[in-house]
Design an enzyme around this catalytic site. Structure first.
Site, PDB file in Angstrom:
ATOM      1  N   PHE A   1       0.833  -1.207   0.000  1.00  0.00           N
ATOM      2  CA  PHE A   1       0.000   0.000   0.000  1.00  0.00           C
ATOM      3  C   PHE A   1       0.864   1.252   0.000  1.00  0.00           C
ATOM      4  O   PHE A   1       0.419   2.326   0.376  1.00  0.00           O
ATOM      5  CB  PHE A   1      -0.929   0.013   1.224  1.00  0.00           C
ATOM      6  CG  PHE A   1      -1.877  -1.149   1.259  1.00  0.00           C
ATOM      7  CD1 PHE A   1      -3.009  -1.159   0.461  1.00  0.00           C
ATOM      8  CD2 PHE A   1      -1.636  -2.250   2.067  1.00  0.00           C
ATOM      9  CE1 PHE A   1      -3.893  -2.251   0.478  1.00  0.00           C
ATOM     10  CE2 PHE A   1      -2.505  -3.334   2.093  1.00  0.00           C
ATOM     11  CZ  PHE A   1      -3.631  -3.341   1.296  1.00  0.00           C
TER      12      PHE A   1
ATOM     13  N   LYS B   1      -6.479  -4.463  -2.257  1.00  0.00           N
ATOM     14  CA  LYS B   1      -5.610  -3.463  -2.877  1.00  0.00           C
ATOM     15  C   LYS B   1      -6.328  -2.651  -3.966  1.00  0.00           C
ATOM     16  O   LYS B   1      -6.346  -1.417  -3.925  1.00  0.00           O
ATOM     17  CB  LYS B   1      -4.383  -4.173  -3.464  1.00  0.00           C
ATOM     18  CG  LYS B   1      -3.454  -3.282  -4.244  1.00  0.00           C
ATOM     19  CD  LYS B   1      -2.865  -2.190  -3.376  1.00  0.00           C
ATOM     20  CE  LYS B   1      -2.220  -1.098  -4.171  1.00  0.00           C
ATOM     21  NZ  LYS B   1      -1.025  -1.457  -4.861  1.00  0.00           N
TER      22      LYS B   1
ATOM     23  N   ASN C   1      -7.474   1.333  -3.920  1.00  0.00           N
ATOM     24  CA  ASN C   1      -7.019   2.333  -4.886  1.00  0.00           C
ATOM     25  C   ASN C   1      -8.186   2.928  -5.681  1.00  0.00           C
ATOM     26  O   ASN C   1      -8.209   4.129  -5.949  1.00  0.00           O
ATOM     27  CB  ASN C   1      -5.970   1.732  -5.822  1.00  0.00           C
ATOM     28  CG  ASN C   1      -4.566   1.954  -5.275  1.00  0.00           C
ATOM     29  OD1 ASN C   1      -4.392   2.535  -4.216  1.00  0.00           O
ATOM     30  ND2 ASN C   1      -3.566   1.485  -5.996  1.00  0.00           N
TER      31      ASN C   1
ATOM     32  N   CYS D   1      -0.380   3.637 -10.597  1.00  0.00           N
ATOM     33  CA  CYS D   1      -1.289   2.760  -9.840  1.00  0.00           C
ATOM     34  C   CYS D   1      -2.770   3.102  -9.985  1.00  0.00           C
ATOM     35  O   CYS D   1      -3.539   2.282 -10.481  1.00  0.00           O
ATOM     36  CB  CYS D   1      -0.897   2.784  -8.366  1.00  0.00           C
ATOM     37  SG  CYS D   1       0.718   2.074  -8.083  1.00  0.00           S
TER      38      CYS D   1
ATOM     39  N   LYS E   1      -4.472   2.620 -13.456  1.00  0.00           N
ATOM     40  CA  LYS E   1      -4.413   1.217 -13.878  1.00  0.00           C
ATOM     41  C   LYS E   1      -5.347   0.348 -13.017  1.00  0.00           C
ATOM     42  O   LYS E   1      -6.110  -0.464 -13.524  1.00  0.00           O
ATOM     43  CB  LYS E   1      -2.964   0.735 -13.740  1.00  0.00           C
ATOM     44  CG  LYS E   1      -2.764  -0.747 -13.950  1.00  0.00           C
ATOM     45  CD  LYS E   1      -1.302  -1.110 -13.937  1.00  0.00           C
ATOM     46  CE  LYS E   1      -0.699  -1.170 -12.558  1.00  0.00           C
ATOM     47  NZ  LYS E   1      -0.905  -2.433 -11.848  1.00  0.00           N
TER      48      LYS E   1
ATOM     49  N   LYS F   1       2.959  13.527  -9.205  1.00  0.00           N
ATOM     50  CA  LYS F   1       2.686  14.151  -7.906  1.00  0.00           C
ATOM     51  C   LYS F   1       4.045  14.585  -7.344  1.00  0.00           C
ATOM     52  O   LYS F   1       5.089  14.174  -7.879  1.00  0.00           O
ATOM     53  CB  LYS F   1       1.953  13.182  -6.973  1.00  0.00           C
ATOM     54  CG  LYS F   1       2.786  12.011  -6.508  1.00  0.00           C
ATOM     55  CD  LYS F   1       2.024  11.228  -5.453  1.00  0.00           C
ATOM     56  CE  LYS F   1       2.912  10.227  -4.765  1.00  0.00           C
ATOM     57  NZ  LYS F   1       2.252   9.452  -3.751  1.00  0.00           N
TER      58      LYS F   1
HETATM   59  C1  UDX Z   1      -1.350   5.008  -4.755  1.00  0.00           C
HETATM   60  C2  UDX Z   1      -1.954   4.621  -3.390  1.00  0.00           C
HETATM   61  O1  UDX Z   1      -2.147   5.811  -2.613  1.00  0.00           O
HETATM   62  C3  UDX Z   1      -1.046   3.634  -2.668  1.00  0.00           C
HETATM   63  O2  UDX Z   1      -1.636   3.220  -1.465  1.00  0.00           O
HETATM   64  C4  UDX Z   1      -0.813   2.426  -3.573  1.00  0.00           C
HETATM   65  O3  UDX Z   1       0.027   1.484  -2.968  1.00  0.00           O
HETATM   66  C5  UDX Z   1      -0.237   2.870  -4.900  1.00  0.00           C
HETATM   67  O4  UDX Z   1      -1.106   3.825  -5.501  1.00  0.00           O
HETATM   68  P1  UDX Z   1       0.563   6.665  -5.575  1.00  0.00           P
HETATM   69  O5  UDX Z   1       0.292   6.190  -6.963  1.00  0.00           O
HETATM   70  O6  UDX Z   1       1.977   6.774  -5.137  1.00  0.00           O
HETATM   71  O7  UDX Z   1      -0.136   5.713  -4.497  1.00  0.00           O
HETATM   72  O8  UDX Z   1      -0.091   8.109  -5.456  1.00  0.00           O
HETATM   73  P2  UDX Z   1      -1.222   8.807  -4.573  1.00  0.00           P
HETATM   74  O9  UDX Z   1      -0.607   9.524  -3.451  1.00  0.00           O
HETATM   75  O10 UDX Z   1      -2.330   7.869  -4.265  1.00  0.00           O
HETATM   76  O11 UDX Z   1      -1.736   9.900  -5.597  1.00  0.00           O
HETATM   77  C6  UDX Z   1      -2.313   9.494  -6.841  1.00  0.00           C
HETATM   78  C7  UDX Z   1      -2.720  10.679  -7.673  1.00  0.00           C
HETATM   79  O12 UDX Z   1      -3.848  11.319  -7.093  1.00  0.00           O
HETATM   80  C8  UDX Z   1      -1.664  11.767  -7.837  1.00  0.00           C
HETATM   81  O13 UDX Z   1      -1.662  12.159  -9.205  1.00  0.00           O
HETATM   82  C9  UDX Z   1      -2.136  12.890  -6.955  1.00  0.00           C
HETATM   83  O14 UDX Z   1      -1.734  14.156  -7.419  1.00  0.00           O
HETATM   84  C10 UDX Z   1      -3.656  12.728  -7.054  1.00  0.00           C
HETATM   85  N1  UDX Z   1      -4.385  13.266  -5.900  1.00  0.00           N
HETATM   86  C11 UDX Z   1      -4.178  12.745  -4.660  1.00  0.00           C
HETATM   87  C12 UDX Z   1      -5.321  14.281  -6.088  1.00  0.00           C
HETATM   88  O15 UDX Z   1      -5.525  14.754  -7.216  1.00  0.00           O
HETATM   89  N2  UDX Z   1      -6.002  14.748  -4.994  1.00  0.00           N
HETATM   90  C13 UDX Z   1      -5.822  14.259  -3.751  1.00  0.00           C
HETATM   91  O16 UDX Z   1      -6.488  14.727  -2.828  1.00  0.00           O
HETATM   92  C14 UDX Z   1      -4.871  13.225  -3.578  1.00  0.00           C
END
Ligand code: UDX
Length: 437
Positions: free
Chosen positions: A153, A208, A212, A264, A267, A326
């Site tokens: 996660f 999982k 997501n 993630c 997908k 991000k």
């Molecule tokens: C995600 C899950 O959070 C994690 O638990 C899993 O194991 C893998 O996938 P990650 O892909 O690293 O992690 O990014 P995450 O922090 O979830 O952000 C995903 C996207 O959402 C980013 O583009 C971020 O900018 C966007 N986002 C996030 C928003 O637009 N608004 C938000 O409030 C939070």
């Protein structure tokens, strides 16, 4: 008790897993066919950006616990626990998940499998994959093994912290032996009061993707609300603060903006929608499709705002601040800002992209985007600035300094990180998403 482990597949997840296992005192053999990556890792260099990982890798190598190789070989015969961390990308039509790398990993592992060893799947997979893999392995080896699913996660940018102090450890198995092998491996983490959730494998596979997809839904929910707020004079940021105070809802993942990207969420959302439809959960599949559509709409919306501000984008100089999907990562997979930058470029805009660390990754995939090494050089003579990623560097942008170097003081703050009132006072035409006034 320290164990001998392997980590097969050294992407963002695998390298983190390998370094974390070594930091817990286990011997780790990291395997990936990419020779350049292996050379880099053996030289003590993480081949991507992830805070705190470089130090962990260096200390793992220094202690002699961490080694890397391009193929599974004789030394794997000593391994007690194998962690499979290979990629499970979307198939070319974008909906289903390609699990062929998992099969390949098991095929290569089979001749070297130690009797009674444990194989731990960490990759994100469609429900039912573990059972299919187990049957496959039964068909190619007589060696006894346990196949346990242990979804990860971790978030990029906080991967080390998320691994060393996760909110929960999910162990998907019906085998007590498999469970205790994993409990042994993670003992030092579990002792820090981390909850362990042991469930059947199908549930662990679903946890999982369901998590997501829910995070994606939360983001699209607030982005949908933002569309209404923009038309009715409301503020999405303030509304999210008020909503988030309800502990049943929570404030996290309620930041509206350019939407989600990365390797993630998009997908897993698409994969889960396809499972939903295949199992007859028609309306749920449609809900997940809508989450995806709302996400794309936000990029389209910023595109429309650019056209509104510039008239025609062709021939205009547009600077996109933020290539990473991000902050605190150099991962540019399905980065909303880059997808937008490329769309604008295709329509004839001269698009310059800036990012504090991800630029080297941009050249390969987006060779036609101009790269700005510094914020100032990227913004010089720009007709429009677009903030696409909420890097802390961009939160500190100097409105006065930038005003003096751009051609037109126009900015779309697609992550809502700038003090818009102040910027307007300093002469900028600034648009923020989800802010009606
Ligand atoms: C995600 C899950 O959070 C994690 O638990 C899993 O194991 C893998 O996938 P990650 O892909 O690293 O992690 O990014 P995450 O922090 O979830 O952000 C995903 C996207 O959402 C980013 O583009 C971020 O900018 C966007 N986002 C996030 C928003 O637009 N608004 C938000 O409030 C939070």
């Amino acid at each position: 008790m320290p164990k001998i482990t392997s980590v097969i597949g050294l992407g963002y997840l695998g390298v983190t897993q390998a370094a974390v296992l070594a930091s817990l005192g286990h011997r780790v053999l990291g395997i990936d066919p990419d020779q350049t990556k292996i050379d880099s890792l053996n030289a003590g260099k993480v081949p991507f950006f992830e805070p705190e990982l470089q130090e962990l890798l260096e200390s793992g190598i220094r202690s002699g616990l961490l080694t890397f190789d391009t193929a599974i070989s004789e030394s794997a015969k000593e391994v007690d626990v194998h962690f499979i961390c290979v990629g499970t990308p979307s198939k070319s039509d974008g909906s289903e998940v390609d699990t062929s790398f998992l099969h390949k990993a098991l095929e290569q592992l089979a001749p070297f499998l130690k009797q009674n060893s444990t194989i731990v799947g960490r990759s994100t997979v469609p429900v039912g994959t573990a059972a299919t893999l187990e049957n496959y392995l039964f068909s190619i080896t007589d060696t006894k093994f346990d196949l346990v699913w242990n979804p990860e996660f971790l978030s990029e940018g906080t991967a080390v912290r998320d691994s060393l102090k996760p909110e929960r450890i999910v162990i998907g198995t019906n085998s007590q032996k498999g469970e205790s092998a994993l409990r042994d491996i993670y003992k030092k983490i579990i002792d820090k009061n981390v909850p362990v959730f042991t469930i059947d494998r199908q549930t662990s596979e679903l946890v999982k993707v369901a998590s997501n997809a829910f995070l994606a839904l939360k983001i699209s929910y607030i982005n949908g609300v933002a569309e209404i707020a923009e038309k009715t004079g409301a503020s999405t940021a303030k509304l999210a603060d008020a909503m988030g105070l309800d502990t049943r809802i929570g404030r996290k993942f309620l930041n509206n903006g350019l939407g989600f990207g990365g390797g993630c969420l998009p997908k897993d959302l698409a994969g889960f929608a396809s499972v939903a439809k295949a199992t007859g959960a028609k309306h749920f599949g449609e809900l997940l499709d809508s989450v995806n559509s709302i996400n794309s709409d936000r990029r389209q919306h910023v595109h429309s705002l650019a056209v509104e501000l510039l008239g025609n984008v062709a021939g205009k100089k547009i600077t996109v601040l933020g290539a990473a999907f991000k902050p605190n990562t150099d991962d540019i997979r399905l980065s909303p800002g880059l997808l937008l930058a490329e769309e604008l470029r295709r329509e004839g805009a001269f698009v310059t992209i800036h990012d504090p660390i991800a630029l080297p990754k941009v050249s390969e995939m987006y060779p036609k985007l101009i790269q700005g090494e510094t914020i100032e050089s990227a913004a010089a003579d720009a007709d429009l600035l677009i903030v696409a990623t909420e890097w802390s560097d961009y939160k500190e942008l100097d409105a006065t300094k930038l005003r003096a170097i751009v051609k037109r003081p126009a900015l779309i703050d697609a992550r809502n990180i700038l003090p818009s009132v102040e910027w307007r006072r300093l002469g900028w035409n600034i648009k923020q998403l989800g802010e009606g006034s």
